[in-house]
Design a protein around this motif. Structure first.
Motif, PDB file in Angstrom:
ATOM      1  N   PRO A 138     -55.528  22.229  -7.779  1.00  0.00           N
ATOM      2  CA  PRO A 138     -54.419  22.338  -6.836  1.00  0.00           C
ATOM      3  C   PRO A 138     -54.239  21.007  -6.110  1.00  0.00           C
ATOM      4  O   PRO A 138     -55.233  20.392  -5.710  1.00  0.00           O
ATOM      5  CB  PRO A 138     -54.870  23.420  -5.849  1.00  0.00           C
ATOM      6  CG  PRO A 138     -56.075  24.057  -6.453  1.00  0.00           C
ATOM      7  CD  PRO A 138     -56.675  23.075  -7.401  1.00  0.00           C
ATOM      8  N   TYR A 139     -53.001  20.580  -5.982  1.00  0.00           N
ATOM      9  CA  TYR A 139     -52.719  19.261  -5.398  1.00  0.00           C
ATOM     10  C   TYR A 139     -52.024  19.448  -4.051  1.00  0.00           C
ATOM     11  O   TYR A 139     -52.624  19.238  -3.004  1.00  0.00           O
ATOM     12  CB  TYR A 139     -51.870  18.485  -6.398  1.00  0.00           C
ATOM     13  CG  TYR A 139     -51.464  17.081  -6.017  1.00  0.00           C
ATOM     14  CD1 TYR A 139     -52.351  16.210  -5.407  1.00  0.00           C
ATOM     15  CD2 TYR A 139     -50.177  16.609  -6.310  1.00  0.00           C
ATOM     16  CE1 TYR A 139     -51.965  14.911  -5.090  1.00  0.00           C
ATOM     17  CE2 TYR A 139     -49.792  15.322  -6.009  1.00  0.00           C
ATOM     18  CZ  TYR A 139     -50.688  14.470  -5.394  1.00  0.00           C
ATOM     19  OH  TYR A 139     -50.295  13.189  -5.089  1.00  0.00           O
ATOM     20  N   TYR A 140     -50.780  19.873  -4.091  1.00  0.00           N
ATOM     21  CA  TYR A 140     -50.035  20.066  -2.852  1.00  0.00           C
ATOM     22  C   TYR A 140     -49.587  21.518  -2.698  1.00  0.00           C
ATOM     23  O   TYR A 140     -49.279  22.199  -3.686  1.00  0.00           O
ATOM     24  CB  TYR A 140     -48.758  19.212  -2.849  1.00  0.00           C
ATOM     25  CG  TYR A 140     -48.954  17.750  -2.523  1.00  0.00           C
ATOM     26  CD1 TYR A 140     -49.815  17.339  -1.518  1.00  0.00           C
ATOM     27  CD2 TYR A 140     -48.231  16.777  -3.215  1.00  0.00           C
ATOM     28  CE1 TYR A 140     -49.961  15.990  -1.204  1.00  0.00           C
ATOM     29  CE2 TYR A 140     -48.367  15.429  -2.914  1.00  0.00           C
ATOM     30  CZ  TYR A 140     -49.237  15.039  -1.907  1.00  0.00           C
ATOM     31  OH  TYR A 140     -49.372  13.705  -1.601  1.00  0.00           O
ATOM     32  N   VAL A 151     -45.121   5.305 -12.482  1.00  0.00           N
ATOM     33  CA  VAL A 151     -43.769   5.849 -12.608  1.00  0.00           C
ATOM     34  C   VAL A 151     -43.884   7.365 -12.755  1.00  0.00           C
ATOM     35  O   VAL A 151     -44.652   7.870 -13.582  1.00  0.00           O
ATOM     36  CB  VAL A 151     -43.017   5.247 -13.823  1.00  0.00           C
ATOM     37  CG1 VAL A 151     -41.670   5.937 -14.019  1.00  0.00           C
ATOM     38  CG2 VAL A 151     -42.817   3.752 -13.621  1.00  0.00           C
ATOM     39  N   ILE A 152     -43.137   8.050 -11.917  1.00  0.00           N
ATOM     40  CA  ILE A 152     -43.145   9.519 -11.923  1.00  0.00           C
ATOM     41  C   ILE A 152     -41.872   9.994 -12.604  1.00  0.00           C
ATOM     42  O   ILE A 152     -40.768   9.658 -12.167  1.00  0.00           O
ATOM     43  CB  ILE A 152     -43.195  10.058 -10.470  1.00  0.00           C
ATOM     44  CG1 ILE A 152     -44.452   9.532  -9.767  1.00  0.00           C
ATOM     45  CG2 ILE A 152     -43.144  11.586 -10.470  1.00  0.00           C
ATOM     46  CD1 ILE A 152     -44.507   9.853  -8.286  1.00  0.00           C
ATOM     47  N   LEU A 153     -42.042  10.757 -13.670  1.00  0.00           N
ATOM     48  CA  LEU A 153     -40.872  11.378 -14.288  1.00  0.00           C
ATOM     49  C   LEU A 153     -40.645  12.713 -13.608  1.00  0.00           C
ATOM     50  O   LEU A 153     -41.505  13.600 -13.637  1.00  0.00           O
ATOM     51  CB  LEU A 153     -41.092  11.600 -15.786  1.00  0.00           C
ATOM     52  CG  LEU A 153     -41.417  10.364 -16.624  1.00  0.00           C
ATOM     53  CD1 LEU A 153     -41.462  10.741 -18.115  1.00  0.00           C
ATOM     54  CD2 LEU A 153     -40.400   9.255 -16.399  1.00  0.00           C
ATOM     55  N   ALA A 198     -42.871   5.093  -7.972  1.00  0.00           N
ATOM     56  CA  ALA A 198     -41.429   5.302  -7.931  1.00  0.00           C
ATOM     57  C   ALA A 198     -41.082   6.480  -8.823  1.00  0.00           C
ATOM     58  O   ALA A 198     -41.732   6.716  -9.851  1.00  0.00           O
ATOM     59  CB  ALA A 198     -40.696   4.058  -8.419  1.00  0.00           C
ATOM     60  N   LEU A 199     -40.091   7.206  -8.386  1.00  0.00           N
ATOM     61  CA  LEU A 199     -39.743   8.455  -9.070  1.00  0.00           C
ATOM     62  C   LEU A 199     -38.437   8.279  -9.835  1.00  0.00           C
ATOM     63  O   LEU A 199     -37.414   7.905  -9.277  1.00  0.00           O
ATOM     64  CB  LEU A 199     -39.642   9.556  -8.010  1.00  0.00           C
ATOM     65  CG  LEU A 199     -39.448  11.003  -8.460  1.00  0.00           C
ATOM     66  CD1 LEU A 199     -40.037  11.944  -7.403  1.00  0.00           C
ATOM     67  CD2 LEU A 199     -37.969  11.319  -8.645  1.00  0.00           C
ATOM     68  N   LEU A 200     -38.531   8.527 -11.122  1.00  0.00           N
ATOM     69  CA  LEU A 200     -37.369   8.390 -11.993  1.00  0.00           C
ATOM     70  C   LEU A 200     -36.725   9.762 -12.179  1.00  0.00           C
ATOM     71  O   LEU A 200     -37.379  10.701 -12.639  1.00  0.00           O
ATOM     72  CB  LEU A 200     -37.845   7.846 -13.342  1.00  0.00           C
ATOM     73  CG  LEU A 200     -36.810   7.366 -14.339  1.00  0.00           C
ATOM     74  CD1 LEU A 200     -36.216   6.035 -13.905  1.00  0.00           C
ATOM     75  CD2 LEU A 200     -37.465   7.205 -15.705  1.00  0.00           C
TER      76      LEU A 200
HETATM   77  C1  LIG Z   1     -43.383  13.253  -3.532  1.00  0.00           C
HETATM   78  C2  LIG Z   1     -42.876  11.965  -4.048  1.00  0.00           C
HETATM   79  C3  LIG Z   1     -43.730  11.053  -4.690  1.00  0.00           C
HETATM   80  C4  LIG Z   1     -45.174  11.369  -4.967  1.00  0.00           C
HETATM   81  O1  LIG Z   1     -45.969  11.354  -3.844  1.00  0.00           O
HETATM   82  P1  LIG Z   1     -47.530  11.553  -4.031  1.00  0.00           P
HETATM   83  O2  LIG Z   1     -48.033  11.764  -2.652  1.00  0.00           O
HETATM   84  O3  LIG Z   1     -48.052  10.337  -4.694  1.00  0.00           O
HETATM   85  O4  LIG Z   1     -47.711  12.751  -4.909  1.00  0.00           O
HETATM   86  C5  LIG Z   1     -43.233   9.838  -5.084  1.00  0.00           C
HETATM   87  N1  LIG Z   1     -41.938   9.507  -4.889  1.00  0.00           N
HETATM   88  C6  LIG Z   1     -41.087  10.342  -4.284  1.00  0.00           C
HETATM   89  C7  LIG Z   1     -39.686   9.926  -4.076  1.00  0.00           C
HETATM   90  C8  LIG Z   1     -41.526  11.609  -3.859  1.00  0.00           C
HETATM   91  O5  LIG Z   1     -40.657  12.445  -3.288  1.00  0.00           O
END
Ligand SMILES: *Cc1c(COP(=O)(O)O)cnc(C)c1O
Ligand code: SF4
Length: 347
Positions: free
Chosen positions: A283-285, A162-164, A116-118
């Motif tokens: 490099p990832y994406y 958790v993604i900051l 989940a992205l915070l």
């Molecule tokens: C891009 C994104 C991620 C991360 O996706 P990964 O493929 O794991 O890098 C997570 N949550 C949201 C809302 C995103 O836009």
């Protein structure tokens, strides 16, 4: 201003390591940018209009990476307001990736399983003209200081990571970040913290001892994803910062956006991958541009993107090849763009 004048301005650039000072020392006035880089006056009115829609913001230290007078400079292009932004294009919209419908509590985007992205902050050290959040209204997300977002994470034991993100999470002070990371680490089912930031690239001085200490103190695995689009952005200060950061991370990755006129050449992307690897970053994406209103001039059509990626794959070891993806609203993950390899090509 002539080249000597631009050099004199550079000499006044702060040399201290106070990243806040570097962040404040930003060019936000279009006319000033035009003077500093001796830009074509014919482009000025369009640029002013574009910057009223999305303000210019470029740290002054970035001037060193730019060739004066060249509106096609690949670093400048990323921050340069242009008249092209003022015209609408079919399909280019204000919320291109469907953030609003997936906002299940204020400040939390939960689109994909397990992560989940915070929305950590609305602030950014730079304003990238292609930014897909250039029209995003952060005010509602940030009211109440993440309380609801953290509660939603705590209630959902399916979330591990958790993604900051933001904005740029590293725009926050170290003590605020440390407090946030502690609150995340207090949720037992979270094992990984991911930080998405452009700051190590645009103001590398942001990687302070206090920041690395907070990463060192957490029980969470740390994945750091930076954002560079062009090898000219990776200067000696960047390399130093990454050296400091690396021991405190479990993985260092980079994501780029494929941008016409910036990095839509196989040599540039190959060089970027090699340069990142020299600093220990994989490099990832490589993202296809999100069709955000005002950014159509950066678009690379899919057929060209796939051909470029195929040629890049032919030149790089697999581990230096970023995944070419696009974000499709409602999809269960970032979606790869596929191509078919050429056969019979001799090395
Ligand atoms: C891009 C994104 C991620 C991360 O996706 P990964 O493929 O794991 O890098 C997570 N949550 C949201 C809302 C995103 O836009
Ligand atoms: S740093 Fe990222 S979030 Fe900030 S303006 Fe650039 S692309 Fe957008």
């Amino acid at each position: 201003m002539n080249a000597a004048g631009a050099a004199a301005m550079l000499a006044q650039t702060p040399t201290d390591n106070d990243w806040r000072a570097l962040q404040r020392d930003c060019i936000t006035d279009v006319a000033e940018l035009w003077r500093a880089l001796d830009m074509d006056p014919a482009l000025l009115d369009g640029a002013k209009a574009a910057s009223r829609l999305f303000p210019l913001r470029m740290p002054r230290r970035i001037l060193k990476q730019i060739t004066a007078g060249d509106a096609h400079d690949p670093v400048l292009r990323q921050y340069l307001p242009l008249d092209a932004e003022n015209h609408s294009h079919p399909g280019y919209v204000t919320d291109p990736v469907g953030d609003l419908p997936s906002r299940n509590s204020p400040g939390l985007l939960h689109k994909y399983q397990g992560r989940a992205l915070l929305i950590t902050t609305g602030a950014c050290a730079v304003h990238c003209r292609y930014c897909f959040r250039r029209h995003y209204d952060y005010a509602e997300d940030l009211r109440g200081g993440h309380v609801q977002a953290l509660e939603a994470i705590r209630r959902d034991s399916g979330i591990r990571e958790v993604i900051l993100s933001g904005g740029d999470p590293l725009s926050l002070d170290d003590d605020k970040l440390a407090a946030l990371v502690q609150r995340i680490a207090s949720i037992a089912h979270i094992d990984t913290l991911r930080i998405h930031s452009r700051l190590p690239v645009v103001i590398p001085q942001r990687i302070t001892p206090a920041f690395t200490a907070l990463l060192g103190d957490t029980r969470l695995k740390v994945v750091f994803v930076m954002h560079s689009n062009h090898p000219a952005e990776l200067d000696a200060e960047f390399e130093e910062a990454v050296c400091l950061l690396k021991p405190f991370t479990d993985a260092m990755l980079n994501q780029s956006v494929l941008l016409r006129g910036v990095n839509d050449q196989v040599e540039v992307l190959a060089d970027l991958s090699h340069r990142l690897f020299e600093s220990g970053i994989l490099p990832y994406y490589l993202h296809q541009l999100d069709p955000v209103a005002g950014a159509a001039h950066f678009a690379v059509i899919d057929a060209a993107a796939k051909a470029l990626h195929r040629d890049l794959a032919a030149r790089l070891p697999g581990y230096l090849l970023p995944r070419l993806v696009r974000e499709i609203p409602g999809a269960s993950a970032k979606t790869p763009l596929h191509w078919t390899a050429k056969t019979g090509a001799a090395p």
